[in-house]
Motif scaffolding. Sequence first.
Motif, mmCIF file in Angstrom:
data_model
loop_
_atom_site.group_PDB
_atom_site.id
_atom_site.type_symbol
_atom_site.label_atom_id
_atom_site.label_comp_id
_atom_site.label_asym_id
_atom_site.label_seq_id
_atom_site.Cartn_x
_atom_site.Cartn_y
_atom_site.Cartn_z
ATOM 1 N N GLU A 1 0.846 -1.189 0.000
ATOM 2 C CA GLU A 1 0.000 0.000 0.000
ATOM 3 C C GLU A 1 0.884 1.243 0.000
ATOM 4 O O GLU A 1 1.824 1.345 0.793
ATOM 5 N N LEU A 2 0.580 2.163 -0.897
ATOM 6 C CA LEU A 2 1.382 3.379 -1.034
ATOM 7 C C LEU A 2 0.479 4.599 -1.107
ATOM 8 O O LEU A 2 -0.554 4.576 -1.784
ATOM 9 N N PHE A 3 0.893 5.650 -0.416
ATOM 10 C CA PHE A 3 0.252 6.937 -0.632
ATOM 11 C C PHE A 3 0.801 7.564 -1.900
ATOM 12 O O PHE A 3 2.000 7.462 -2.192
ATOM 13 N N ALA A 4 -0.088 8.210 -2.657
ATOM 14 C CA ALA A 4 0.300 8.973 -3.844
ATOM 15 C C ALA A 4 -0.339 10.352 -3.683
ATOM 16 O O ALA A 4 -1.539 10.525 -3.930
ATOM 17 N N ILE A 5 0.461 11.287 -3.224
ATOM 18 C CA ILE A 5 -0.041 12.605 -2.853
ATOM 19 C C ILE A 5 0.255 13.609 -3.969
ATOM 20 O O ILE A 5 1.415 13.799 -4.346
ATOM 21 N N VAL A 6 -0.799 14.220 -4.483
ATOM 22 C CA VAL A 6 -0.645 15.206 -5.554
ATOM 23 C C VAL A 6 0.011 16.463 -5.009
ATOM 24 O O VAL A 6 -0.394 16.998 -3.968
ATOM 25 N N GLU A 7 1.028 16.918 -5.706
ATOM 26 C CA GLU A 7 1.708 18.156 -5.350
ATOM 27 C C GLU A 7 2.043 18.906 -6.629
ATOM 28 O O GLU A 7 2.934 18.504 -7.369
ATOM 29 N N GLN A 8 1.308 19.966 -6.893
ATOM 30 C CA GLN A 8 1.661 20.795 -8.047
ATOM 31 C C GLN A 8 2.230 22.110 -7.520
ATOM 32 O O GLN A 8 1.492 22.994 -7.096
ATOM 33 N N ASP A 9 3.561 22.209 -7.536
ATOM 34 C CA ASP A 9 4.198 23.425 -7.045
ATOM 35 C C ASP A 9 3.722 24.625 -7.845
ATOM 36 O O ASP A 9 3.897 24.667 -9.064
ATOM 37 N N MET A 10 3.145 25.608 -7.152
ATOM 38 C CA MET A 10 2.788 26.849 -7.862
ATOM 39 C C MET A 10 2.750 28.039 -6.919
ATOM 40 O O MET A 10 1.827 28.839 -6.940
ATOM 41 N N TYR A 11 3.764 28.134 -6.088
ATOM 42 C CA TYR A 11 3.891 29.320 -5.238
ATOM 43 C C TYR A 11 4.561 30.442 -6.007
ATOM 44 O O TYR A 11 5.602 30.208 -6.645
ATOM 45 N N PRO A 12 4.066 31.664 -5.957
ATOM 46 C CA PRO A 12 2.752 32.040 -5.422
ATOM 47 C C PRO A 12 1.697 31.912 -6.520
ATOM 48 O O PRO A 12 2.016 31.902 -7.694
ATOM 49 N N CYS A 13 0.429 31.810 -6.113
ATOM 50 C CA CYS A 13 -0.639 31.766 -7.105
ATOM 51 C C CYS A 13 -1.861 32.500 -6.575
ATOM 52 O O CYS A 13 -2.016 32.680 -5.362
ATOM 53 N N GLU A 14 -2.716 32.918 -7.484
ATOM 54 C CA GLU A 14 -3.965 33.573 -7.085
ATOM 55 C C GLU A 14 -4.852 32.575 -6.351
ATOM 56 O O GLU A 14 -4.870 31.388 -6.683
ATOM 57 N N PRO A 15 -5.591 33.038 -5.343
ATOM 58 C CA PRO A 15 -6.332 32.105 -4.475
ATOM 59 C C PRO A 15 -7.400 31.271 -5.174
ATOM 60 O O PRO A 15 -7.745 30.191 -4.691
ATOM 61 N N ASP A 16 -7.912 31.743 -6.311
ATOM 62 C CA ASP A 16 -8.968 30.980 -6.978
ATOM 63 C C ASP A 16 -8.430 29.969 -7.988
ATOM 64 O O ASP A 16 -9.204 29.235 -8.600
ATOM 65 N N VAL A 17 -7.108 29.916 -8.163
ATOM 66 C CA VAL A 17 -6.515 29.027 -9.166
ATOM 67 C C VAL A 17 -6.513 27.550 -8.748
ATOM 68 O O VAL A 17 -6.815 26.673 -9.559
ATOM 69 N N PRO A 18 -6.170 27.209 -7.490
ATOM 70 C CA PRO A 18 -5.928 25.789 -7.166
ATOM 71 C C PRO A 18 -7.134 24.870 -7.264
ATOM 72 O O PRO A 18 -6.998 23.734 -7.742
ATOM 73 N N LEU A 19 -8.310 25.297 -6.806
ATOM 74 C CA LEU A 19 -9.436 24.359 -6.702
ATOM 75 C C LEU A 19 -9.823 23.726 -8.033
ATOM 76 O O LEU A 19 -9.934 22.489 -8.110
ATOM 77 N N PRO A 20 -10.022 24.500 -9.111
ATOM 78 C CA PRO A 20 -10.388 23.844 -10.372
ATOM 79 C C PRO A 20 -9.322 22.858 -10.858
ATOM 80 O O PRO A 20 -9.665 21.795 -11.400
ATOM 81 N N ILE A 21 -8.057 23.202 -10.649
ATOM 82 C CA ILE A 21 -6.982 22.276 -11.031
ATOM 83 C C ILE A 21 -7.070 20.993 -10.210
ATOM 84 O O ILE A 21 -6.931 19.887 -10.738
ATOM 85 N N ALA A 22 -7.314 21.145 -8.902
ATOM 86 C CA ALA A 22 -7.406 19.976 -8.021
ATOM 87 C C ALA A 22 -8.547 19.056 -8.433
ATOM 88 O O ALA A 22 -8.416 17.826 -8.408
ATOM 89 N N VAL A 23 -9.677 19.645 -8.808
ATOM 90 C CA VAL A 23 -10.836 18.854 -9.239
ATOM 91 C C VAL A 23 -10.500 18.086 -10.516
ATOM 92 O O VAL A 23 -10.767 16.887 -10.632
ATOM 93 N N ARG A 24 -9.892 18.787 -11.487
ATOM 94 C CA ARG A 24 -9.540 18.127 -12.755
ATOM 95 C C ARG A 24 -8.486 17.043 -12.541
ATOM 96 O O ARG A 24 -8.540 15.973 -13.164
#
Length: 302
Positions: A269-292
């Motif tokens: 069993e392995l964790f696979a944790i999504v990490e898309q480095d994007m510091y800094p970013c506008e606050p509304d950017v991450p959620l739609p990317i995370a959903v997709r």
Amino acid sequence: MAHPTPLDRIRVGSAPDSWGVWFPDDPRQVPWDRFLDEVAGAGYDWIELGPYGYLPTDPARLTEEVARRNLKVSAGTVFTGMHRGPAVWEETWAHVSQVAALTGAMGARHLVVIPSFWRDDRTAEILEPPELTAEQWAHLTKGMERLGHEVRETYGLDIVVHPHADTHIDTEQHVERFLDSTDADLVGLCLDTGHYAYCGGDSVKLIETYGERIGYLHLKQVDPEILAGVVAGGVPFGPAVRRGVMCEPPSGVPELGPVLQAAQKLGVELFAIVEQDMYPCEPDVPLPIAVRTRRFLRSCGA
């Protein structure tokens, strides 16, 4: 359309990093409660703690906050400079103890250990030579083994060392040297697919060659065109991220489907944790990317 093989041994999560969070406190980062709301809303069950102090550090408070969003914690993260030798042990252990105690209290079993940067990720100032001496390699490997032993004995956690751009454990050559020089029982590896590709490595090959050392995965991709410019210009990691070198899957490399299939074949069993480095970013950017991204990983069987 053929259905992907179910990746029933892969536990998918995300991290504050995917919301542009690199520091415990920074006005350009989303507030921690918004991160928790959005990561849960995007369909993830597991999260990492991120930089110590970003999420609440009181275990009772944090337990309540994650539980009411149906989230669980997979790991904490620390930065260490073990190549500097025994002189840095006390300072290192003080920081590791804080993070490990909270990580353990949240029911997690892993501590992600990132080597210190040889150049500053904000200013790009060169702090140390990018290559270690033989003595420094010995300090690094022995220090990580000691850390692995102490963290397990004291907190019941396993350390997984994270190869990272602009650190001394980055390229295939350095990663293999590190693995060959450390005790498999004490030191596991957190394979970050994006960082490994950034530094020229092949994640599937690493999993197939050193499978018994892979204890944890970070899923990210790099944009090959931007990376080519970064490499050609000797651009440091921080500015490279601001250029968008770490991109939304599946538009970059490596292909994550084959990586996940190779990990599934390890039979653990392995964790696979999504990490898309994007510091800094506008606050509304991450959620739609995370959903997709969550939708894309489901299409891979995860």
